[in-house]
Design a protein around this motif. Structure first.
Motif, PDB file in Angstrom:
ATOM      1  N   LEU A   1      32.222  13.567 -28.139  1.00  0.00           N
ATOM      2  CA  LEU A   1      33.259  13.501 -27.106  1.00  0.00           C
ATOM      3  C   LEU A   1      34.475  12.762 -27.660  1.00  0.00           C
ATOM      4  N   ASN A   2      35.140  13.426 -28.599  1.00  0.00           N
ATOM      5  CA  ASN A   2      36.306  12.846 -29.257  1.00  0.00           C
ATOM      6  C   ASN A   2      37.439  12.628 -28.256  1.00  0.00           C
ATOM      7  N   CYS A   3      38.273  11.640 -28.561  1.00  0.00           N
ATOM      8  CA  CYS A   3      39.364  11.336 -27.635  1.00  0.00           C
ATOM      9  C   CYS A   3      40.699  11.246 -28.349  1.00  0.00           C
TER      10      CYS A   3
ATOM     11  N   ILE B   1      39.459  17.613 -29.053  1.00  0.00           N
ATOM     12  CA  ILE B   1      39.722  16.520 -28.112  1.00  0.00           C
ATOM     13  C   ILE B   1      39.072  16.859 -26.770  1.00  0.00           C
ATOM     14  N   ARG B   2      38.090  16.077 -26.371  1.00  0.00           N
ATOM     15  CA  ARG B   2      37.418  16.289 -25.084  1.00  0.00           C
ATOM     16  C   ARG B   2      37.917  15.318 -24.011  1.00  0.00           C
TER      17      ARG B   2
ATOM     18  N   ARG C   1      29.313  20.858 -13.705  1.00  0.00           N
ATOM     19  CA  ARG C   1      28.658  19.546 -13.693  1.00  0.00           C
ATOM     20  C   ARG C   1      29.672  18.418 -13.859  1.00  0.00           C
ATOM     21  N   LEU C   2      30.715  18.661 -14.655  1.00  0.00           N
ATOM     22  CA  LEU C   2      31.757  17.649 -14.834  1.00  0.00           C
ATOM     23  C   LEU C   2      32.464  17.339 -13.514  1.00  0.00           C
ATOM     24  N   GLN C   3      32.488  18.303 -12.628  1.00  0.00           N
ATOM     25  CA  GLN C   3      33.175  18.106 -11.351  1.00  0.00           C
ATOM     26  C   GLN C   3      32.429  17.159 -10.420  1.00  0.00           C
ATOM     27  N   GLY C   4      31.311  16.611 -10.895  1.00  0.00           N
ATOM     28  CA  GLY C   4      30.655  15.554 -10.132  1.00  0.00           C
ATOM     29  C   GLY C   4      31.519  14.314 -10.027  1.00  0.00           C
ATOM     30  N   SER C   5      32.395  14.101 -11.020  1.00  0.00           N
ATOM     31  CA  SER C   5      33.304  12.949 -10.971  1.00  0.00           C
ATOM     32  C   SER C   5      34.723  13.315 -11.384  1.00  0.00           C
ATOM     33  N   CYS C   6      34.958  14.590 -11.653  1.00  0.00           N
ATOM     34  CA  CYS C   6      36.270  15.033 -12.118  1.00  0.00           C
ATOM     35  C   CYS C   6      36.774  16.188 -11.255  1.00  0.00           C
ATOM     36  N   ALA C   7      38.080  16.358 -11.240  1.00  0.00           N
ATOM     37  CA  ALA C   7      38.693  17.465 -10.510  1.00  0.00           C
ATOM     38  C   ALA C   7      39.404  18.376 -11.498  1.00  0.00           C
TER      39      ALA C   7
ATOM     40  N   GLU D   1      29.580  17.597 -22.609  1.00  0.00           N
ATOM     41  CA  GLU D   1      30.604  18.271 -23.410  1.00  0.00           C
ATOM     42  C   GLU D   1      30.584  19.763 -23.112  1.00  0.00           C
ATOM     43  N   ALA D   2      31.686  20.266 -22.606  1.00  0.00           N
ATOM     44  CA  ALA D   2      31.866  21.709 -22.464  1.00  0.00           C
ATOM     45  C   ALA D   2      32.432  22.198 -23.786  1.00  0.00           C
ATOM     46  N   PHE D   3      31.612  22.909 -24.567  1.00  0.00           N
ATOM     47  CA  PHE D   3      32.027  23.305 -25.913  1.00  0.00           C
ATOM     48  C   PHE D   3      32.921  24.548 -25.842  1.00  0.00           C
ATOM     49  N   GLY D   4      34.137  24.294 -25.373  1.00  0.00           N
ATOM     50  CA  GLY D   4      35.124  25.343 -25.194  1.00  0.00           C
ATOM     51  C   GLY D   4      36.477  24.723 -24.936  1.00  0.00           C
TER      52      GLY D   4
END
Length: 694
Positions: A267-269, A305-306, A359-365, A406-409
């Motif tokens: 999960l690079n930033c 960049i994730r 699944r990321l939308q559990g805490s993200c929009a 990580e959504a690998f896309g």
């Protein structure tokens, strides 16, 4: 076969094992074109002589490969790279089927070939022309110098198994193969099924130029190859952290202590500095870099960049700028003009990314993209198309998903921070990454962020207007730099220049007397028995000189005139050389000769001035001044052949040459060491020697 039609027959991709091509039996798994979903090939390992590949590598290939020196292997790599570059267009045509644009494929194809060139050059420039590698200088183990040691690196007598990811079928294979081959270890390549057809095409071009058996290919799906590895083998894996951990824990790998290098997706930033405002040039560089890493290869890069970390005050401006740039990204058939992003590698991968975004939308929009994309060519149903997608998490220190999933896309998440220390803490929540970027022109800000990130990152890029034009970017691993990272990233290291070669060699500490150690290593060891000949060594060709051959010069007494004249000539009037009173109060207690005068005087003692085989001074290394020389002291030099390295005869050169490293020992009348260093000279070779080869 048409882009939209159906194949009447799909061939099974062959493997190259134990010196011949083999094709697995049965239907196997079907590999489809990523753009239109058209079948490309089948893959199967059923009936393949898998264990024979390992036996053949250990029994036949390894001994044959170890007969070559490091430089000979390097020259083979160069020839392979030259050939691959000459047929690169065929690889580009195949690569389109995996969904890559030409720009995407360039990273994989020419980036991979460039890695072969780099490693060939590095080995010939930095390593000895031997079948082994002496890693360090002699280490004294006794006060009288009679007992010394050195660390040697020798090829392991096994095989390297490289299990590669689908996203870089060429580069991923070549960046591992290059150091393995240079180390003298045969390799077995296991490409990922989705793009194995591209790896197979490249291997076919490489095989005729390689020593027999030095490269084998297993084109198949799920198969347990780790049961065949032994203690002298090595394994590398590139792919998901979850799969990598399972393979690393294989019972046979653990029982036999097989070295396992894991390079996992992380999960690079990328962090925008607090000092950067929307009107700054760095703001635009940041937005451009993030979008590029989201869309290149449709985000299917282990270095992509994730997580996008921005100051809380700039969150809205960054979101707006990213959305505006993403809106210009044309998605579709990568062979269509104007298309900037192709599909994911398969429809299955598209669904995996879609599930992870949910699944990321559990805490993200989702603030841009998410689903549905207008295409310029391609099949939306059968291809792997997924839109560039930007999410936002407003509470990054409380959320779990953006630091674990990580959504690998083409997916990234915006994360706001309130201080530089908080930014580092958010970045560390990823539990180890391959790379992070810092975009700032403020040195203090860069220092805080770099040292805050370094413990959990394999590489850190600082990007600003001063290096933007020359920067290779956030997501570009380079042959000279370490590629890897701690924790989730796998804890391994690949590349890193010649260091990568060491992963496939055994380090052994050899203890002996100086003369024996010199005989073993072909390197002069101080204290070893030397031999002197009546002919001045500068009158001998490269091939006539022998390691340990020594020459002791006449003596020379240093005068006040020497010091005064050298000060006038050089302009160096340092008080220790020219001021009697100040020098008396110095640590020397008297006026002393310039160190560089002593080096020049030593050259005057040992150089034979007439034209001869010595063509040029090639450099000076490891210089140390040990005992000061005052007015009236007498110096003498001893010149000893330390190492010989043959050079390739380049186009336009009149004759073949080699580099001779000379150990220079400068002593005074009390036999104390005044200085010690190594001089490198370019020396002509005898005509017809192997150094004359192109």
């Amino acid at each position: 076969m048409s882009q939209t039609g159906h194949a009447t027959q799909v061939a099974t991709l062959p493997s190259f094992i134990a010196g011949h091509w083999q094709t697995g039996r049965g239907e196997g798994a079907l590999i489809r074109d990523a753009v239109y979903g058209v079948p490309i090939a089948r893959i199967s390992v059923e009936g393949l002589e898998l264990e024979a590949a390992f036996d053949y590598a250990r029994r036949e290939s390894g001994p044959r490969l170890r007969q070559l020196t490091l430089h000979e292997r390097a020259r083979v790599l160069k020839r392979v790279a030259q050939h691959l570059m000459s047929v690169k267009e065929a690889f580009y045509e195949l690569s389109y089927r995996s969904g890559t644009t030409r720009a995407d494929a360039w990273i994989d194809i020419e980036g991979g070939i460039g890695t072969l060139f780099s490693y060939s050059s590095l080995a010939r420039r930095e390593l000895p022309d031997e079948r082994f590698w002496v890693e360090d200088n002699p280490i004294p183990l006794a006060k009288d110098g009679s007992f010394v040691a050195q660390h040697l690196l020798v090829p392991k007598e096994g095989v390297a198994l490289h299990i590669n990811a689908y996203n870089f079928p060429c580069w991923g294979m070549l960046e591992k193969f290059a150091p393995t081959f240079l180390a003298g270890v045969p390799a077995i390549i296991k490409p990922a099924p989705q793009t194995a057809y591209l790896a197979e095409a490249m291997v076919r071009e490489m095989l005729p130029l390689l020593p027999e058996g030095s490269l084998q290919l297993i084109s198949g799906g799920d198969v347990d190859l780790l049961g065949f590895v032994r203690e002298q083998d090595a394994v590398t894996f590139t792919g998901s952290a979850e799969t990598g951990q399972k393979l690393k824990g294989h019972p046979n790998v653990l029982a036999r202590n097989v070295p396992f290098t894991l390079e996992a997706d992380s999960l690079n930033c990328c962090i925008l500095g607090q000092s950067v405002t929307p009107d700054a040039e760095e703001f635009g560089l940041f937005v451009k870099e993030v979008v590029r890493e989201m869309t290149v290869k449709a985000g299917q890069k282990c270095t992509a960049i994730r997580r996008v970390l921005v100051p809380e005050a700039q969150l809205g401006a960054v979101q707006e700028a990213l959305a505006a740039r993403l809106a210009k990204t044309v998605v579709g058939d990568p062979q269509r003009e104007g298309v900037r992003m192709g599909p994911l590698v398969s429809a299955e991968q598209r669904e995996a990314v879609r599930e992870t975004v949910a699944r990321l939308q559990g805490s993200c929009a989702v603030v841009w993209g998410g689903d549905g994309v207008r295409l310029e060519g391609g099949d939306a149903a059968k291809g792997g198309f997924f839109p560039p997608t930007l999410l936002r998490c407003d509470a990054p220190l409380e959320a779990r998903e953006p630091h674990e999933l990580e959504a690998f896309g083409p997916v990234s998440t915006l994360l706001p921070y309130r201080s530089l220390e908080e930014a580092c803490e958010i970045a560390r929540r990823g539990r180890g990454s391959l790379v992070s970027s810092v975009v700032t022109r403020d040195p203090g800000e860069a220092r805080t962020l770099v040292f805050g990130l370094a413990p959990l990152h394999g590489r850190v890029l600082v990007l600003n207007r001063d290096n933007a034009k020359s920067s290779t970017g956030h997501g570009s691993p380079l042959p000279q730099l370490t590629h890897g990272g701690p924790g989730r990233a796998g804890g391994g290291e690949e590349l890193g220049g010649v260091r990568a070669i060491k992963h496939f060699m055994q380090r052994t500490a050899v203890q002996a007397d100086p003369s024996t150690l010199m005989a073993l290593t072909n390197l002069y060891v101080p204290g070893a028995k030397t031999h002197q000949t009546p002919i001045h060594p500068f009158r001998k060709t490269f091939d006539e000189l022998t390691v340990g051959e020594s020459y002791t010069t006449r003596r020379r007494t240093v005068t006040e005139a020497d010091i005064v004249l050298f000060a006038a000539l050089s302009g160096d009037h340092f008080y220790a050389h020219t001021d009697e009173l100040a020098a008396r109060d110095s640590l020397f207690g008297k006026r002393v000769a310039h160190g560089y005068f002593l080096i020049a005087a030593a050259a005057g003692l040992f150089v034979d001035p007439a034209p001869g085989p010595v063509l040029a001074n090639y450099g000076l290394e490891d210089l140390r001044f040990i005992t000061p020389v005052g007015i009236g002291d007498t110096i003498q030099a001893t010149l000893t052949v330390k190492q010989k390295t043959a050079r390739e005869r380049r186009e336009g050169e009149a004759r073949a040459t080699g580099v001779v490293a000379w150990d220079v020992l400068l002593t005074n009348q009390l036999d104390e060491t005044v200085a010690r260093y190594t001089v490198l000279t370019l020396v002509a070779r005898d005509e017809g020697e192997r150094g004359a080869e192109a």
